[in-house]
Design an enzyme around this catalytic site. Structure first.
Site, PDB file in Angstrom:
ATOM      1  N   LYS A 323      33.432  44.156  48.501  1.00 47.62           N
ATOM      2  CA  LYS A 323      32.243  43.723  47.766  1.00 47.62           C
ATOM      3  C   LYS A 323      32.238  42.201  47.705  1.00 47.62           C
ATOM      4  CE  LYS A 323      29.506  44.677  43.656  1.00 47.62           C
ATOM      5  NZ  LYS A 323      28.969  43.312  43.571  1.00 47.62           N
ATOM      6  N   LYS A 514      35.051  48.002  41.115  1.00 42.98           N
ATOM      7  CA  LYS A 514      35.404  46.624  40.778  1.00 42.98           C
ATOM      8  C   LYS A 514      36.764  46.596  40.097  1.00 42.98           C
ATOM      9  CE  LYS A 514      30.984  44.243  40.350  1.00 42.98           C
ATOM     10  NZ  LYS A 514      30.198  43.346  39.483  1.00 42.98           N
TER      11      LYS A 514
END
Length: 1008
Positions: A323, A514
């Protein structure tokens, strides 16, 4: 000019001629609808739409619940669900508009959902600016209660305004309703409001904005102004989403907005609900900004995440991408014969902001930060294309991405200098949606990636295809997540290669992972609450986030008796209502308003000096506050907090009522923690943090452990011990590669063993010595600042080695040499170069035979010097070096002190009791210093008049120099440590005896 001194609106610069704009729009939308009557009054919006929708959010009780309206077709509203009642209110408003106004509902929709209107520029007006303008318009004192409430809208007030704390528009209503220009609703029509808002969005200065808002104030009542301010701030909260409004307006409205991001197009092309979009009109279109697919956040285990992607036995594959920490961007390229190169480009962000002006509209656009590098980026035959990706900032010197927030600066720099070596925009493409006239969104991700690979040719560090890893089991996620966390990346995205592209939708086909959601990658830290920030919206009226600090154990805190903290991080996530209530209970009555003119520096120190960065609304003394246990994804360098470091994505875990400020984390403890925690991270088990879910009461408390503490994290000292670095502060950035290989932790322990202090940033302690042996992001950042030298670890080894050779001189260190330097400040290059001769031979430390051979290798280029002569001289020097150990070596007297810079210290008046004896003593001292000065000058030394001279190698004093004066001189020398060569402090007898023996004697014998 009006009677109240405010300029009239017609005194402002004219907006673009409406007839020209209308003509262009008629050509672009030939079938656009036209209203047969003026638009509805502005107040109809909240009277018949906003207020009824908001009423639905309230739960009626008692008599209110008994009153029911009749729904469509005569049905009682009692039989309608909340969703049906919401649709009923919207349908009634739209039906009335069609009847009373016409089919063009665009003027109303751009006020109902202003955040989706891309045709009107941003106003550049935030709450505080609007508050200042209203204070001027209403002519009230900014220090009055109402003026204060407007300018400090987050703070809870002492009057009715306290009910509106955190709701700026609501607070404006409370203030304006006390002194309204009108009590009844005004007569402004929706089209008039739109025209004036267009002017307001074009106004950039206060003198342009003020008259427009003043006219609104004169012509609207308080409730109208409240809704107008919400429209300007684009914070409507009307009780219905744009999806509901679109679905009521037209069955295809949401789809068209997803592929075009144009509210105008939705209203004008779909004004007739009976006319549906054709199949070829439902896909993405060139040069029309679409709403991209977004990744879903999942709080499940990795196994559950993979399962939700619906793998099959035949195809269990899923993809793992890093990401990126940049800005989501879509690139459109279309053929255009009117521009040079035959291709035109368009760039739009996720929020549909047009960035074509920044990245370029053509291959030869001189202002294009990217397109000028794309001449060979597309395979022959590619005429038109739409790409989805991430625009990031890349630093070619570090060959690494730069953290988010620098993209626009890098793009503007690239516009000015397209081939510089500085940071530049890099477009990482991860999807293709359109190719040569064909919409690809219905194809699978695997097929789209194949088309992408065959369509573009990457341009190194300008335009690249984002890589991915194929995986077939959840166990393959963990190692990759560990890797990206170590590199301080954003996280991972898991993608289903069997999925289509879903416009304007979050779906389990894309799931983000995340690091801040994972327990492994957050340290549990006990920090002190030192400040608070008032919230807005549902958190309005109370403290919604807290400024937390680290305890400072310095001399000031110990002598003053006041606990002091450095600002460290802001924590606002992870709190439940009960947590807020608990913090409020334990700090009630202890908060004080922050006064920027008199900051409480004896208790709290912020970053930025007078700028007072991250200044809180209120503050609290550390010894009266509470300790919070927080966790975070990682630690990052920050200039916004006094500690010099801060936590990335901090989140509240629990209130530590078993601890007070004395047992909270100190600055030094945190730095030690950070230095040792990496190994512990590698040993931990990987788990998912479910703390975002509803907190469940535990019968037993889990013991708190602070990462970095405990015997398992302690490291033994690496190397000899001493005091050579006593009084110095060090920031070890990288490991050592030469002349000895040592890890960063080993270097830190070596410094500690020799008296130095270790910090994990160069901004916490004064005069921090930065040590590095290779270029990293942190090293490059310090280099770019240009205000700090960066020294190689070799200097540490040389200092310790020389300290062992010159036993007893552990309080003095070696001057810096060019060979010690990784990076030298411009203003110190000349000074440091003087510490060696022209061939790199040190004046201040012992040089080995191996180093001498390297020096002579560098001398071979000198004319008329043969290698045999160098070899012969080298042998002679080797013999002479051996002889010098027995004291037999002889040096020509004219070269005895060559290369040394000496400062001779003259004593001040001793102030003794026997004046005649003192005079004789001072005269004798002066005579010895005078003779020694001449001897040194004759022996080739350079004599200077001040110890502040940056080239001084030796400070020469009389043996009878008073102890107090000698101590003061030592202190003066010590202050210069780490920034220049350190003079040896010796007596004048060293000059005399060295001259007598015709060789430089051991300085330790004459050390003062």
């Amino acid at each position: 000019m009006s009677s109240d001194g405010i300029p009239e609106p017609d005194e402002l610069p004219d907006a673009p001629p409406p007839q020209d704009v209308g003509k262009d729009l008629d050509e672009q939308y030939p079938n656009r609808p036209h209203n047969h009557s003026p638009t509805l009054p502005f107040h109809e919006l909240f009277e018949t739409l906003f207020n009824p929708l908001n009423e639905l959010k309230k739960k009626p009780t008692g008599p209110v619940a008994a009153r029911r309206k009749v729904g469509p077709h005569g049905n009682s509203a009692q039989n309608l669900s909340p969703q049906e009642r919401r649709r009923d209110i919207i349908e009634r408003f739209i039906a009335r508009w069609r009847t009373d106004v016409g089919d063009d509902i665009y003027p109303a929709f751009r006020l109902i959902i202003p955040e989706k209107d891309r045709d009107r520029a941003m106003y550049g007006l935030k709450e505080k600016v609007i508050g200042k303008l209203l204070v001027k318009i209403m002519k009230i004192d900014k220090n009055s209660e109402d003026g204060f409430n407007l300018l400090n809208w987050k703070l809870p007030g002492q009057s009715a305004a306290s009910r509106m704390a955190g709701d700026f528009a609501g607070r404006c209503y409370e203030v304006i309703s006390k002194r309204p220009m009108r009590t009844e609703v005004g007569n402004m029509l929706i089209e008039e409001v739109n025209e004036k808002l267009d002017r307001l969005s074009a106004a950039s200065k206060e003198e342009q904005q003020l008259p427009i808002l003043a006219e609104f104030y004169r012509r609207m009542n308080p409730e109208e102004l409240m809704w107008l301010i919400r429209m300007i701030l684009r914070q409507m909260k009307i009780g219905a989403t744009e999806r509901t409004l679109f679905n009521v307006w037209h069955p295809d409205a949401e789809n068209l907005f997803s592929i075009s991001s144009s509210l105008r197009r939705v209203c004008w092309e779909l004004h007739d609900p009976n006319i549906r979009l054709e199949a070829d009109e439902r896909g993405v279109t060139l040069m029309q900004c679409f709403q991209p697919q977004l990744a879903q956040f999942q709080m499940h285990s990795f196994e559950r995440m993979v399962e939700r992607m619906r793998p099959t036995e035949e195809d269990p594959t899923f993809w793992i991408e890093e990401k990126l920490d940049g800005e989501r961007m879509q690139l459109h390229m279309a053929p255009d014969d009117t521009v040079q190169g035959g291709r035109k480009f368009g760039f739009w962000s996720r929020k549909a902001k047009d960035y074509t002006y920044l990245y370029g509209n053509g291959l030869y656009d001189e202002n294009g930060a990217l397109t000028r590098h794309l001449k060979d980026a597309f395979v022959d035959g590619v005429e038109s294309i739409i790409l989805d990706g991430e625009m990031i900032t890349w630093d070619p010197e570090q060959d690494a991405p730069v953290p988010f927030g620098t993209l626009k600066t890098a793009a503007l720099s690239e516009q000015r200098n397209p081939f510089s070596s500085g940071p530049r925009p890099l477009f990482r493409v991860f999807d293709i949606l359109y190719l040569n006239g064909q919409d690809l969104t219905r194809y699978t991700l695997r097929d789209r990636r194949n088309a992408l690979q065959k369509s573009i040719k990457p341009v190194h560090r300008r335009f690249e295809i984002h890589p991915y890893e194929e995986a077939k089991s959840a166990a393959e996620i963990e190692p990759l997540l560990r890797k990206v966390v170590e590199e301080a990346s954003e996280g991972l995205v898991l993608k289903n290669p069997r999925s289509p592209y879903r416009l304007n939708e979050r779906h389990d086909d894309w799931m983000k992972v995340k690091p801040e959601y994972m327990t492994e990658f957050g340290e549990s830290l006990d920090v002190i609450v030192i400040g608070g920030y008032y919230g807005s919206g549902r958190r309005g009226g109370g403290l919604s986030s807290f400024l937390c600090g680290l305890r400072v154990d310095d001399a000031h805190s110990q002598t003053s008796g006041h606990p002091k903290c450095y600002s460290f991080c802001k924590v606002g996530g992870g709190f439940t209502a009960a947590d807020y209530a608990n913090v409020r209970h334990h700090t009630e009555g202890k908060w004080k308003d922050w006064d920027p003119k008199k900051p409480p520096t004896e208790f709290i120190e912020l970053a930025g000096g007078n700028a007072q960065l991250e200044r809180p609304d209120v503050w609290i003394k550390p010894d009266e506050s509470v300790v919070l246990c927080v966790k975070a994804a990682s630690v990052s360098v920050s200039d916004s907090f006094r500690a010099g470091l801060t936590l990335r994505f901090p989140r509240f875990k629990r209130l530590r009522m078993d601890k007070d400020w004395k047992s909270a984390l100190s600055v030094q403890e945190f730095l030690d923690l950070k230095a040792n925690v990496e190994q512990e991270r590698r040993d931990k088990e990987f788990t998912v943090d479910n703390s975002r879910r509803k907190r469940i009461k535990r019968t037993t408390k889990k013991p708190l452990t602070v990462a970095g503490y405990g015997p398992e994290t302690e490291l033994k000292y690496q190397g000899p011990s001493g005091k050579v670095f006593e009084g110095l502060n060090f920031f070890i950035i990288t490991e050592s590669t030469a002349p000895e290989k040592k890890s960063k932790a080993e270097l830190e322990q070596l410094v500690k063993a020799n008296g130095g202090k270790i910090y994990q940033t160069n901004t916490v302690a004064p005069d921090t010595v930065c040590i590095a042996d290779r270029r990293t992001v942190k090293v490059a950042s310090i280099q770019k600042g240009g205000k700090k030298n960066i020294i190689r670890p070799k200097w540490l080894f040389d200092c310790i080695k020389q300290n062992q050779t010159d036993a007893g001189l552990s309080d003095l260190i070696l001057p810096l040499e060019p060979g010690h330097m990784f990076f030298i400040k411009d203003d110190e290059k000349e000074v440091i170069s003087q510490n060696v001769d022209p061939f790199g031979d040190s004046y201040a430390r012992d040089t080995s035979v191996e180093e001498l051979r390297e020096i002579f290798d560098r001398m071979k280029a000198i004319e008329n010097v043969q290698s045999s002569q160098i070899s012969e001289l080298l042998d002679q020097l080797h013999v002479q070096a051996q002889e010098s150990n027995t004291g037999d070596a002889i040096v020509p007297c004219g070269w005895l002190f060559k290369g040394l810079t000496l400062y001779f210290h003259r004593s001040s008046d001793n102030g003794g009791s026997n004046e005649s004896t003192d005079k004789e003593s001072r005269a004798d001292q002066e005579y010895h210093l005078y003779v020694a000065t001449n001897l040194a000058r004759f022996g080739g030394a350079r004599i200077v008049d001040t110890v502040e001279d940056m080239a001084v190698t030796h400070a020469v004093v009389s043996p009878e120099l008073p102890a107090a004066e000698l101590s003061t001189l030592r202190g003066t020398l010590a202050k210069k440590i780490g920034r220049r060569k350190m003079p040896r402090l010796i007596t004048v007898r060293w000059i005399e005896e060295s001259w007598k023996e015709q060789t430089l004697l051991d300085e330790e014998r004459f050390h003062s």
